[in-house]
Design a protein around this motif. Structure first.
Motif, mmCIF file in Angstrom:
data_model
loop_
_atom_site.group_PDB
_atom_site.id
_atom_site.type_symbol
_atom_site.label_atom_id
_atom_site.label_comp_id
_atom_site.label_asym_id
_atom_site.label_seq_id
_atom_site.Cartn_x
_atom_site.Cartn_y
_atom_site.Cartn_z
ATOM 1 N N ILE A 173 0.804 -1.218 0.000
ATOM 2 C CA ILE A 173 0.000 0.000 0.000
ATOM 3 C C ILE A 173 0.839 1.270 0.000
ATOM 4 C CG2 ILE A 173 -1.999 -1.083 1.090
ATOM 5 C CD1 ILE A 173 -1.080 0.193 3.755
ATOM 6 N N TYR A 174 2.162 1.137 0.232
ATOM 7 C CA TYR A 174 2.976 2.356 0.346
ATOM 8 C C TYR A 174 4.438 2.015 0.145
ATOM 9 C CZ TYR A 174 4.762 6.749 2.319
ATOM 10 O OH TYR A 174 5.398 7.955 2.490
ATOM 11 N N ILE A 182 5.589 -1.177 2.209
ATOM 12 C CA ILE A 182 4.733 -1.433 3.369
ATOM 13 C C ILE A 182 3.468 -2.123 2.876
ATOM 14 C CG2 ILE A 182 3.338 -0.384 5.188
ATOM 15 C CD1 ILE A 182 6.454 1.378 3.961
ATOM 16 N N THR A 183 3.091 -3.186 3.557
ATOM 17 C CA THR A 183 1.908 -3.945 3.189
ATOM 18 C C THR A 183 0.734 -3.559 4.078
ATOM 19 O OG1 THR A 183 2.066 -5.828 4.726
ATOM 20 C CG2 THR A 183 3.508 -5.853 2.781
ATOM 21 N N ILE A 236 9.985 -6.979 8.398
ATOM 22 C CA ILE A 236 9.916 -6.333 9.706
ATOM 23 C C ILE A 236 8.503 -5.819 9.924
ATOM 24 C CG2 ILE A 236 10.653 -4.107 8.726
ATOM 25 C CD1 ILE A 236 12.150 -3.556 11.344
ATOM 26 N N PHE A 237 8.067 -5.770 11.171
ATOM 27 C CA PHE A 237 6.852 -5.023 11.495
ATOM 28 C C PHE A 237 7.290 -3.616 11.863
ATOM 29 C CE2 PHE A 237 4.772 -9.204 12.108
ATOM 30 C CZ PHE A 237 3.692 -8.982 11.253
ATOM 31 N N GLU A 244 6.488 -4.965 6.657
ATOM 32 C CA GLU A 244 7.276 -4.192 5.703
ATOM 33 C C GLU A 244 8.387 -5.078 5.156
ATOM 34 O OE1 GLU A 244 10.583 -0.778 6.428
ATOM 35 O OE2 GLU A 244 8.524 -0.203 7.003
ATOM 36 N N ILE A 245 8.608 -4.984 3.856
ATOM 37 C CA ILE A 245 9.741 -5.653 3.229
ATOM 38 C C ILE A 245 10.784 -4.579 2.962
ATOM 39 C CG2 ILE A 245 10.523 -7.116 1.343
ATOM 40 C CD1 ILE A 245 8.340 -8.379 3.098
#
Length: 286
Positions: A173-174, A182-183, A236-237, A244-245
């Motif tokens: 989404i970003y 960011i998912t 990572i969170f 997030e990748i």
């Protein structure tokens, strides 16, 4: 004096941001103006919502947020002022607020109706500034607009689970300034569905079996320098609580970022498979 924040896609090369700030100071010489960002991708409502949703709560109650993204007035894109969670938003009714307020209902919404008194081709400067300064002086929203009950709604891609409850399908989404992606998969959803099972995160042809709390946790041996791990991919969170990748110590001008090195873009799918017979490897996750 209330704080007034600015979130736009204007960039900083042109005169737009300076003109808006000047207009605010002309109305309120003691105003406190904070730039959240002026680097939203042009007309990106999704980016705007992500940034505002994760920043507005850090400001004190009563803060006024001017949002200048996709703000040209039309029959399908009205101008509104909203009181939400103790904050005020002056923005277009383009679906942005529905994405921010998915869990919190606005206290009051008005459709701004001062346009007949203002001739403008730059509504953020000529309309939004006047409304924000009026609110900052303690004005009631109903004076500058007609109260309404409905907002334009945008249903953004939402993560889904399968019937067996062993897979989450989400999407990007970003993409941030470092090229990290960011998912829409939250840490809470991951824990609720995963229930402590092993997992594999699939992002195109890349996969991850460990999720970190901090970027530097990818450095597994203190005898190694951070530079030796530059360019390593990780999951990572992030501080907003979303998966997030990332690329460790990413730099789009040098080592690259997850978006470029891994070929990941907006709305690309992310899949998490939970597998009972794989030993979990999220000891870093709290």
């Amino acid at each position: 004096m209330s704080i007034i924040t600015l979130t736009t896609d204007f960039g900083t090369k042109d005169h737009f941001v300076g003109a808006v700030k000047g207009a605010i100071y002309s109305e309120l010489p003691d105003a406190k103006i904070v730039d959240i960002t002026h680097e939203v991708s042009p007309f990106s409502i999704t980016e705007t919502a992500y940034i505002l949703k994760n920043s507005y709560k850090s400001f004190p109650k009563g803060t006024i947020h001017i949002v200048g993204v996709d703000s040209e007035l039309s029959d399908d894109n009205k101008h509104i002022a909203i009181e939400l969670d103790g904050h005020f938003f002056v923005c277009p009714d383009n679906g942005l607020i529905s994405m921010i307020a998915s869990e919190i209902q606005p206290s009051k919404i008005v459709e701004i109706n001062i346009h007949d008194r203002v001739e403008s081709s730059f509504p953020v400067l000529d309309v939004f500034v006047q409304v924000a300064c009026f609110i900052a002086r303690g004005g009631n929203l109903t004076v500058i607009g007609k109260e309404i009950s409905e907002l334009k709604k945008i249903v953004e891609i939402q993560p889904k689970t399968n019937q067996q409850q062993n897979q989450i399908t989400g999407g990007i989404i970003y993409i941030d300034n470092y090229g990290n992606v960011i998912t829409n998969i939250s840490k809470k959803m991951f824990k609720d569905i995963g229930k402590g099972r092993g997992f594999i995160v699939h992002a195109r042809k890349h996969f991850f079996t460990k999720i970190f709390n901090k970027y530097n946790e990818v450095v597994s041996n203190e005898s190694y320098s951070n530079q030796q791990y530059e360019g390593h991919k990780l999951a990572i969170f992030n501080s907003a609580g979303y998966l997030e990748i990332a690329i460790y110590r990413s730099n789009l001008d040098t080592v690259g970022g997850a978006s470029t090195l891994l070929g990941l873009g907006y709305r690309d799918g992310i899949i998490i498979d939970f597998i009972d017979d794989i030993k979990p490897d999220f000891t870093h996750l709290t």
